[in-house]
Design an enzyme around this catalytic site. Structure first.
Site, PDB file in Angstrom:
ATOM      1  N   THR A  66       0.826  -1.204   0.000  1.00  0.00           N
ATOM      2  CA  THR A  66       0.000   0.000   0.000  1.00  0.00           C
ATOM      3  C   THR A  66       0.860   1.254   0.000  1.00  0.00           C
ATOM      4  O   THR A  66       0.428   2.310  -0.462  1.00  0.00           O
ATOM      5  CB  THR A  66      -0.942  -0.002   1.212  1.00  0.00           C
ATOM      6  OG1 THR A  66      -1.632  -1.255   1.263  1.00  0.00           O
ATOM      7  CG2 THR A  66      -1.963   1.111   1.134  1.00  0.00           C
TER       8      THR A  66
ATOM      9  N   TYR B 277       4.858 -12.220   5.671  1.00  0.00           N
ATOM     10  CA  TYR B 277       3.721 -11.751   4.876  1.00  0.00           C
ATOM     11  C   TYR B 277       3.465 -12.760   3.774  1.00  0.00           C
ATOM     12  O   TYR B 277       4.273 -12.904   2.851  1.00  0.00           O
ATOM     13  CB  TYR B 277       4.030 -10.372   4.316  1.00  0.00           C
ATOM     14  CG  TYR B 277       2.909  -9.708   3.542  1.00  0.00           C
ATOM     15  CD1 TYR B 277       1.595 -10.123   3.638  1.00  0.00           C
ATOM     16  CD2 TYR B 277       3.178  -8.623   2.720  1.00  0.00           C
ATOM     17  CE1 TYR B 277       0.573  -9.492   2.937  1.00  0.00           C
ATOM     18  CE2 TYR B 277       2.173  -7.974   2.020  1.00  0.00           C
ATOM     19  CZ  TYR B 277       0.877  -8.412   2.127  1.00  0.00           C
ATOM     20  OH  TYR B 277      -0.129  -7.785   1.433  1.00  0.00           O
TER      21      TYR B 277
ATOM     22  N   LYS C  34       1.327 -11.994   8.731  1.00  0.00           N
ATOM     23  CA  LYS C  34       0.213 -11.293   8.085  1.00  0.00           C
ATOM     24  C   LYS C  34      -0.324 -12.243   7.021  1.00  0.00           C
ATOM     25  O   LYS C  34       0.342 -12.511   6.014  1.00  0.00           O
ATOM     26  CB  LYS C  34       0.671  -9.973   7.450  1.00  0.00           C
ATOM     27  CG  LYS C  34      -0.456  -9.265   6.691  1.00  0.00           C
ATOM     28  CD  LYS C  34       0.029  -8.015   5.958  1.00  0.00           C
ATOM     29  CE  LYS C  34      -1.090  -7.398   5.146  1.00  0.00           C
ATOM     30  NZ  LYS C  34      -0.647  -6.205   4.371  1.00  0.00           N
TER      31      LYS C  34
ATOM     32  N   VAL D   5      -3.878  -6.297   9.951  1.00  0.00           N
ATOM     33  CA  VAL D   5      -3.084  -5.324   9.190  1.00  0.00           C
ATOM     34  C   VAL D   5      -3.999  -4.823   8.085  1.00  0.00           C
ATOM     35  O   VAL D   5      -4.425  -5.597   7.229  1.00  0.00           O
ATOM     36  CB  VAL D   5      -1.802  -5.944   8.615  1.00  0.00           C
ATOM     37  CG1 VAL D   5      -1.010  -4.881   7.852  1.00  0.00           C
ATOM     38  CG2 VAL D   5      -0.943  -6.541   9.729  1.00  0.00           C
TER      39      VAL D   5
END
Length: 299
Positions: free
Chosen positions: A53, A141, A169, A209
């Site tokens: 992001t 992640y 995550k 998250v």
């Protein structure tokens, strides 16, 4: 009751922060610091910078380090600051991890290597090298839609033995596998998908998250707190109220664009500017987001 810091090594609610940019495309460190401070004042006990992001594929290593420093200074110890250390090149990922530590990050987000689709042995070696690079705690992640691969159950077991690997995550969308892995690995599990927050919390995840946290941090934190308190009906009702915001930010497939545009329309960052290949929102997109903010009661 609230979980311990050991169970929640990075807090309960983290937002994957956008990287504010000027209309000329330069990283706007002042705006980033202001946004970080705003988020910490609205429900967040952790932030992630230099992630997807945050448009990390298009920012330089020097910009990444400057961004970590700016956010760490703005947060001033009030929240964890995780820095993305993602690269398809293991040596580069190691260097990013080391510079993040030097810049003051309190943790690392280590994504599985993308594009080249290595073997599971290669993935484990890559993430182990990243975790070895500093003394910082690491959140793995796992995001197969972006990387083209996912961590296997065996790879999770191997990585969970690393003393620096403490969290995950999970953006796989696979709650059933998480149900098995959370107790077997002992890692702190964070949902990487707002829409699946309640199912993940129900099977033992400790937090989220988020992208929608840019707009609804206090409310998302309240949902997690209600689950902690054992009041699932109230948590469900509270989350249902947030679905318009979740749909707004996450529904288009480009959460960075939607987050920046919404933040700019609300006056929380000066500009929604992005770097190519992320193109600016067109008139129809701007009109849609503006109307959606009004409908969600945010504007």
């Amino acid at each position: 009751m609230p979980l311990s810091e050991t169970a929640r090594p990075f807090g309960a609610l983290l937002t994957a922060m956008v990287t504010p940019m000027t209309t000329d495309g330069d990283v706007d460190l002042e705006a980033a610091a202001a946004l970080a401070a705003y988020l910490v004042e609205h429900g967040h006990d952790g932030l992630v910078v230099n992630g997807t992001t945050g448009e990390s594929p298009t920012t330089t290593d020097a910009e990444k380090a400057d961004l970590v420093r700016a956010v760490v200074d703005a947060v001033d110890g009030r929240a964890a600051v995780l820095a993305g250390a993602g690269s398809p090149d293991t040596r580069h990922a190691v260097a990013l991890a080391q510079q993040a530590a030097d810049a003051g990050a309190t943790g690392l987000l280590a994504v599985t290597p993308y594009y080249s689709r290595p073997s599971q042995d290669g993935v484990v070696a890559h993430l182990t090298a990243t975790a070895d690079a500093t003394d910082l705690p690491v959140m793995l992640y796992d995001v197969p839609p972006r990387t083209g691969l996912r961590l296997s159950v065996d790879s999770y077991a191997r990585l969970a033995e690393h003393p620096h690997v403490v969290a995950v995550k999970d953006a796989t969308g696979d709650v059933a596998t998480a149900t098995r892995l959370i107790p077997s690995t002992g890692l702190a599990w964070y949902s990487g998908d707002e829409a699946l927050l309640l199912p993940f919390l129900a099977v033992g995840a400790v937090g989220l998250v988020s992208m929608a946290g840019h707009l609804a941090g206090d409310d998302l934190a309240e949902v997690i707190a209600l689950v902690d308190a054992g009041d699932l009906p109230a948590a469900r009702d509270a989350f249902a109220q947030l679905l318009p915001v979740v749909d707004l930010v996450c529904g288009s497939g480009n959460g960075a664009l939607r987050s920046k545009l919404a933040l700019a329309l609300l006056g929380r960052i000066p500009s929604p500017a992005m770097r190519l290949p992320q193109a600016a929102a067109g008139e129809a997109e701007v009109a849609y987001v503006r109307a959606a903010l009004v409908a969600a009661g945010l504007s």
